[in-house]
Design a protein around this motif. Structure first.
Motif, PDB file in Angstrom:
ATOM      1  N   PHE A 104     -10.382  15.948 -24.273  1.00  0.00           N
ATOM      2  CA  PHE A 104     -10.122  14.955 -25.316  1.00  0.00           C
ATOM      3  C   PHE A 104      -9.080  13.936 -24.876  1.00  0.00           C
ATOM      4  CE2 PHE A 104     -12.207  18.007 -28.180  1.00  0.00           C
ATOM      5  CZ  PHE A 104     -12.987  17.143 -28.915  1.00  0.00           C
ATOM      6  N   ALA A 105      -8.147  14.351 -24.037  1.00  0.00           N
ATOM      7  CA  ALA A 105      -7.157  13.399 -23.520  1.00  0.00           C
ATOM      8  C   ALA A 105      -7.827  12.335 -22.662  1.00  0.00           C
ATOM      9  CB  ALA A 105      -6.095  14.135 -22.711  1.00  0.00           C
ATOM     10  N   ALA A 106      -8.848  12.739 -21.907  1.00  0.00           N
ATOM     11  CA  ALA A 106      -9.567  11.803 -21.047  1.00  0.00           C
ATOM     12  C   ALA A 106     -10.572  10.960 -21.831  1.00  0.00           C
ATOM     13  CB  ALA A 106     -10.295  12.563 -19.941  1.00  0.00           C
ATOM     14  N   ASN A 107     -10.940  11.434 -23.024  1.00  0.00           N
ATOM     15  CA  ASN A 107     -11.933  10.729 -23.842  1.00  0.00           C
ATOM     16  C   ASN A 107     -11.448  10.656 -25.296  1.00  0.00           C
ATOM     17  OD1 ASN A 107     -14.383  10.726 -21.779  1.00  0.00           O
ATOM     18  ND2 ASN A 107     -13.558  12.813 -21.786  1.00  0.00           N
ATOM     19  N   PRO A 108     -10.336   9.949 -25.521  1.00  0.00           N
ATOM     20  CA  PRO A 108      -9.723   9.944 -26.854  1.00  0.00           C
ATOM     21  C   PRO A 108     -10.569   9.254 -27.914  1.00  0.00           C
ATOM     22  CG  PRO A 108      -8.690   8.301 -25.445  1.00  0.00           C
ATOM     23  CD  PRO A 108      -9.592   9.106 -24.563  1.00  0.00           C
ATOM     24  N   GLU A 109     -11.600   8.525 -27.498  1.00  0.00           N
ATOM     25  CA  GLU A 109     -12.459   7.821 -28.451  1.00  0.00           C
ATOM     26  C   GLU A 109     -13.411   8.761 -29.191  1.00  0.00           C
ATOM     27  OE1 GLU A 109     -14.821   8.032 -24.617  1.00  0.00           O
ATOM     28  OE2 GLU A 109     -12.732   7.793 -25.205  1.00  0.00           O
ATOM     29  N   VAL A 110     -13.576   9.977 -28.664  1.00  0.00           N
ATOM     30  CA  VAL A 110     -14.530  10.921 -29.257  1.00  0.00           C
ATOM     31  C   VAL A 110     -13.901  11.625 -30.458  1.00  0.00           C
ATOM     32  CG1 VAL A 110     -15.965  12.945 -28.874  1.00  0.00           C
ATOM     33  CG2 VAL A 110     -15.648  11.277 -27.032  1.00  0.00           C
ATOM     34  N   SER A 111     -14.615  11.634 -31.572  1.00  0.00           N
ATOM     35  CA  SER A 111     -14.134  12.307 -32.784  1.00  0.00           C
ATOM     36  C   SER A 111     -14.737  13.693 -32.961  1.00  0.00           C
ATOM     37  CB  SER A 111     -14.459  11.464 -34.021  1.00  0.00           C
ATOM     38  OG  SER A 111     -13.831  10.203 -33.971  1.00  0.00           O
ATOM     39  N   ILE A 112     -16.039  13.812 -32.690  1.00  0.00           N
ATOM     40  CA  ILE A 112     -16.768  15.059 -32.900  1.00  0.00           C
ATOM     41  C   ILE A 112     -17.546  15.381 -31.632  1.00  0.00           C
ATOM     42  CG2 ILE A 112     -18.529  16.227 -34.279  1.00  0.00           C
ATOM     43  CD1 ILE A 112     -17.819  14.252 -36.567  1.00  0.00           C
ATOM     44  N   LEU A 113     -17.364  16.598 -31.135  1.00  0.00           N
ATOM     45  CA  LEU A 113     -17.956  16.954 -29.847  1.00  0.00           C
ATOM     46  C   LEU A 113     -18.662  18.306 -29.951  1.00  0.00           C
ATOM     47  CD1 LEU A 113     -18.047  15.929 -26.859  1.00  0.00           C
ATOM     48  CD2 LEU A 113     -16.073  17.395 -26.430  1.00  0.00           C
ATOM     49  N   GLY A 114     -19.914  18.330 -29.535  1.00  0.00           N
ATOM     50  CA  GLY A 114     -20.663  19.571 -29.482  1.00  0.00           C
ATOM     51  C   GLY A 114     -20.651  20.152 -28.083  1.00  0.00           C
ATOM     52  N   THR A 115     -21.064  21.385 -27.944  1.00  0.00           N
ATOM     53  CA  THR A 115     -21.081  22.064 -26.645  1.00  0.00           C
ATOM     54  C   THR A 115     -22.497  22.535 -26.331  1.00  0.00           C
ATOM     55  OG1 THR A 115     -20.770  24.353 -27.395  1.00  0.00           O
ATOM     56  CG2 THR A 115     -18.802  22.969 -27.255  1.00  0.00           C
ATOM     57  N   ILE A 116     -22.698  22.962 -25.106  1.00  0.00           N
ATOM     58  CA  ILE A 116     -23.933  23.650 -24.760  1.00  0.00           C
ATOM     59  C   ILE A 116     -23.928  25.016 -25.446  1.00  0.00           C
ATOM     60  CG2 ILE A 116     -25.310  24.613 -22.882  1.00  0.00           C
ATOM     61  CD1 ILE A 116     -24.046  22.610 -20.994  1.00  0.00           C
ATOM     62  N   VAL A 117     -25.071  25.418 -25.966  1.00  0.00           N
ATOM     63  CA  VAL A 117     -25.196  26.735 -26.590  1.00  0.00           C
ATOM     64  C   VAL A 117     -26.388  27.455 -25.961  1.00  0.00           C
ATOM     65  CG1 VAL A 117     -25.493  28.019 -28.740  1.00  0.00           C
ATOM     66  CG2 VAL A 117     -24.251  25.839 -28.754  1.00  0.00           C
ATOM     67  N   TYR A 118     -26.135  28.673 -25.513  1.00  0.00           N
ATOM     68  CA  TYR A 118     -27.195  29.499 -24.933  1.00  0.00           C
ATOM     69  C   TYR A 118     -27.465  30.699 -25.829  1.00  0.00           C
ATOM     70  CZ  TYR A 118     -26.310  27.018 -20.509  1.00  0.00           C
ATOM     71  OH  TYR A 118     -26.158  26.053 -19.538  1.00  0.00           O
ATOM     72  N   GLU A 119     -28.693  31.188 -25.786  1.00  0.00           N
ATOM     73  CA  GLU A 119     -29.010  32.471 -26.407  1.00  0.00           C
ATOM     74  C   GLU A 119     -28.564  33.591 -25.460  1.00  0.00           C
ATOM     75  OE1 GLU A 119     -33.036  32.808 -27.694  1.00  0.00           O
ATOM     76  OE2 GLU A 119     -33.094  30.771 -28.508  1.00  0.00           O
ATOM     77  N   PRO A 120     -28.430  34.835 -25.957  1.00  0.00           N
ATOM     78  CA  PRO A 120     -28.017  35.950 -25.096  1.00  0.00           C
ATOM     79  C   PRO A 120     -28.905  36.137 -23.871  1.00  0.00           C
ATOM     80  CG  PRO A 120     -27.869  36.599 -27.382  1.00  0.00           C
ATOM     81  CD  PRO A 120     -28.535  35.255 -27.373  1.00  0.00           C
ATOM     82  N   THR A 121     -30.168  35.704 -23.970  1.00  0.00           N
ATOM     83  CA  THR A 121     -31.103  35.831 -22.844  1.00  0.00           C
ATOM     84  C   THR A 121     -30.855  34.799 -21.752  1.00  0.00           C
ATOM     85  OG1 THR A 121     -32.678  34.369 -23.948  1.00  0.00           O
ATOM     86  CG2 THR A 121     -32.907  36.745 -24.328  1.00  0.00           C
TER      87      THR A 121
END
Length: 300
Positions: A104-121
């Motif tokens: 976030f310090a490198a990209n302070p313009e971002v307000s809402i950020l999602g992540t990669i999500v994997y299933e257990p498989t």
């Protein structure tokens, strides 16, 4: 400081595993805020400690309203903090979360950020969200496949299963629409704040593991009631009326078919349709002339 916010609904064992996955890769100062949506689940208090706070909602207020309690608590403590909304049925992935402040310090313009999500498989479950209003299509799409080295890729929405919020980008505490009890509240959250100029993105730098529907699948009728209502409410807000009408009729037809093969799901869908008709300003506006005409007939 990084604040993990999760909503408990009889999920103590899952949350304990989640906290353990956080501790196993702990290099930064953090706190876990658990919003307890199941007041009779006293076992959750065995997790309370210096780094874990438990907030009581008093009843099951739903996911969005539960998140609001956690967000408000964090905002009162640290209006410049970073909040990671995270499902109980998740575990932090191999990508270290210690990268969050620098990201976030490198990209302070971002307000809402999602992540990669994997299933257990190991199957990819989420890597970006796209919305096509003319079709009423809320799609999950791998937006990171061609930009794996980027800090983030802009997108229309990200899943509330793993959603980071940079509170410093907001002039007041961001909130979910509490009328969404479950489902689509994350989409609405992203679209509302995108309309205000906030940047929504998904990052390849962070990942977690999620067991989809491990909690909601235990209550089939309620699951389809909430998903049906929330979907129609969302379409009314963000798609053309003609699209809403087509989808409404399609849902009725689908529920009728399911009545013969999967009656519990059908009952849930019909309950969601009924709730939407009762609450929708659009439906009530359409019905008001009929109601007035009925009153005129009744009273002569």
């Amino acid at each position: 400081m990084l604040y993990f916010v999760t909503v408990n609904y009889y999920s103590t064992e899952l949350i304990e595993q989640l906290i353990q996955s956080i501790e196993d890769s702990s290099t930064l100062e953090y706190r876990v805020i658990i919003v307890n949506n199941s007041p009779t689940d006293v076992s959750i208090y065995q997790l309370e400690c210096e780094s874990t706070v438990i907030l009581e909602s008093g009843e099951n207020v739903g996911f969005g309203a539960g998140c609001n309690l956690g967000l408000d608590w964090v905002y009162q403590q640290d209006s410049q903090g970073i909040v990671w909304l995270i499902n109980p049925d998740t575990l932090l992935g191999s990508h270290g979360w210690e990268q969050v402040p620098n990201l976030f310090a490198a990209n302070p313009e971002v307000s809402i950020l999602g992540t990669i999500v994997y299933e257990p498989t190991g199957t990819l479950w989420f890597a970006g969200g796209v919305f096509i209003p003319s079709q009423g299509a809320i799609l999950e799409k791998n937006l990171l496949s061609l930009e794996a080295d980027a800090d983030y890729v802009p997108c229309d929405w990200v899943t509330g299963c793993s959603l980071l919020i940079n509170l410093g980008q907001f002039s007041e505490c961001p909130t979910f629409d509490s009328d969404y009890f479950l489902y689509y509240e994350d989409f609405d959250f992203c679209r509302r704040y995108a309309a205000q100029g906030h940047i929504i993105g998904v990052t390849p730098k962070l990942s977690l593991i999620h067991a989809p529907s491990s909690i909601t699948d235990t209550q089939v009728k309620d699951k389809f009631k909430h998903s049906t209502y929330s979907y129609l409410k969302t379409m009314e807000k963000y798609s053309p009326k003609r699209v809403l009408m087509v989808l409404f009729l399609r849902l009725i037809a689908h529920a009728l078919i399911l009545s013969f093969v999967k009656p519990e799901i059908a009952r849930g869908k019909f309950a969601g349709l009924a709730q939407y008709c009762q609450r929708s300003p659009l439906v009530q506006a359409l019905l008001s002339p009929l109601k007035r005409r009925g009153s005129d007939v009744y009273f002569g």
